[in-house]
Design an enzyme around this catalytic site. Structure first.
Site: not given
Length: 379
Positions: A309-310, A59, A91
């Site tokens: 990883g898995p 703004e 703002c």
């Protein structure tokens, strides 16, 4: 001249504000990405977007560009104007001081301590207020900030690269490279937008990964690349038993956060390498992932990219902590002895989790699939 309906104008200018907000995709952490457009009728008199934390909000940039033309104008903002003093003044007060007569917000601030207060302050001062214009698009732009404010947890995105037969690496651990350069560029962009890039000991021991953002590989324009280059995400290693040696490339690449189950004996050696230790106890030498995510959220972490990883990726999936999967699929087979996508033992079809595929597109010679957990259907 026929004037377009107000609803049509609101959507048009909010779409532009969202476009501006996306310029901050790689730089605003831990703040949300926000854009603002100021108009007099159908004419744009000011535009702005939030660049980085500690600097003026969207703004303020738009008001500076508009100058005196802001008086009596409409402000379109992708997030409710703030009403509190943080690193910058409110703002909402800046909009009032500039003489803005109407404010259109895409959504309210998800912070429960301030939500609605900015709009209420404007309305109390006589400003015409509207909220909810293109709210879905605004929420999609800041999934991590919203989730952190609403749930106290960051948004978790899991990246997986696989073959057509759903394998991620050969039995030996060899995995470079399953996918091509265009897919790797997309991964670099995912890293650049994230607050944290997180991996586990198995991946670092197998690949020697650094998990850094390499701006020259992002394929962005000069301005976007400069913003991305100015901020590296926090690199986090989940290593419950501290198996990754300090001379690994990961530690050579700069500051990092190491998550372990018990504090190391030689903690000073980690500190000397720029590594911070965070102990998150769990079970059997494994860290509690929920507590880990809560700790990261308290540090202002919005989006976590899991590149693991898995075993670790499967642990996040089993704990139902994944908000989005990014799967990169290569046109190759790795065979039945290669490593699976996730370690997730399921005995019956009824146990299989459902995913909703939200996007599938070609990335060079590979394919990217974006999937999210499907809503649980009532029995």
């Amino acid at each position: 001249m026929i004037t377009p309906p107000q609803d049509s104008l609101d959507h048009r200018f909010m779409a532009r504000a969202l476009e501006l907000a996306r310029h901050g995709l790689y730089s605003t952490h831990p703040n949300p990405r926000v854009g603002c457009v100021i108009t007099q009728g159908e004419q744009v008199v000011g535009e702005g977007w939030h660049v980085r934390a500690g600097e003026p909000h969207a703004e303020v940039h738009a008001l500076r560009q508009a100058g005196e033309a802001a008086r009596g104008a409409t402000a379109y903002v992708t997030l409710e104007p703030c009403s509190h003093h943080g690193r910058t003044p409110p703002c909402a007060d800046a909009l009032l001081a500039a003489g803005i007569s109407r404010v259109v917000a895409a959504m309210q601030d998800p912070n429960p301590q301030v939500s609605g207060q900015g709009l209420a302050r404007l309305a109390a001062a006589g400003v015409v207020v509207r909220s909810g214009v293109l709210e879905g698009e605004a929420r999609a732009l800041n999934p991590g900030f919203i989730k952190r404010m609403e749930c106290g947890l960051p948004f978790v995105r899991v990246k997986l690269a696989m073959s057509l037969d759903g394998r991620t690496a050969m039995a030996s651990g060899e995995s470079q490279w399953i996918t091509g350069p265009q897919a790797r560029r997309e991964v670099q962009r995912l890293r650049a937008r994230s607050s944290v890039v997180l991996s586990g000991a198995d991946t670092l021991l197998a690949d020697g990964a650094r998990l850094t953002v390499r701006p020259e590989e992002l394929g962005l324009n000069e301005a976007e690349a400069a913003l991305a280059a100015g901020r590296q995400p926090l690199r986090v290693l989940v290593d419950g038993r501290l198996r990754v040696p300090l001379d690994a490339p990961f530690f050579q690449a700069g500051p990092t956060l190491v998550i372990c189950a018990t504090p190391p004996v030689a903690q000073q050696a980690y500190t000397a390498m720029g590594a911070e230790i965070l102990c998150v106890p769990g079970h059997n030498g494994r860290c509690d992932l929920v507590e880990l995510l809560r700790s990261l959220a308290l540090r202002g972490v919005n989006e976590v990219l899991v590149e693991a990883g898995p075993s670790l990726a499967g642990a996040f999936a089993q704990a139902e902590l994944v908000d989005e999967y990014r799967l990169f699929m290569a046109g190759t087979f790795l065979g039945s002895s290669a490593r699976p996508l996730l370690d997730w033992p399921l005995a019956r079809m009824a146990e299989a989790p459902r995913l909703k595929i939200t996007q599938m597109r070609a990335v060079g010679d590979d394919w990217q699939v974006i999937a999210v957990p499907a809503p649980v259907r009532p029995v």
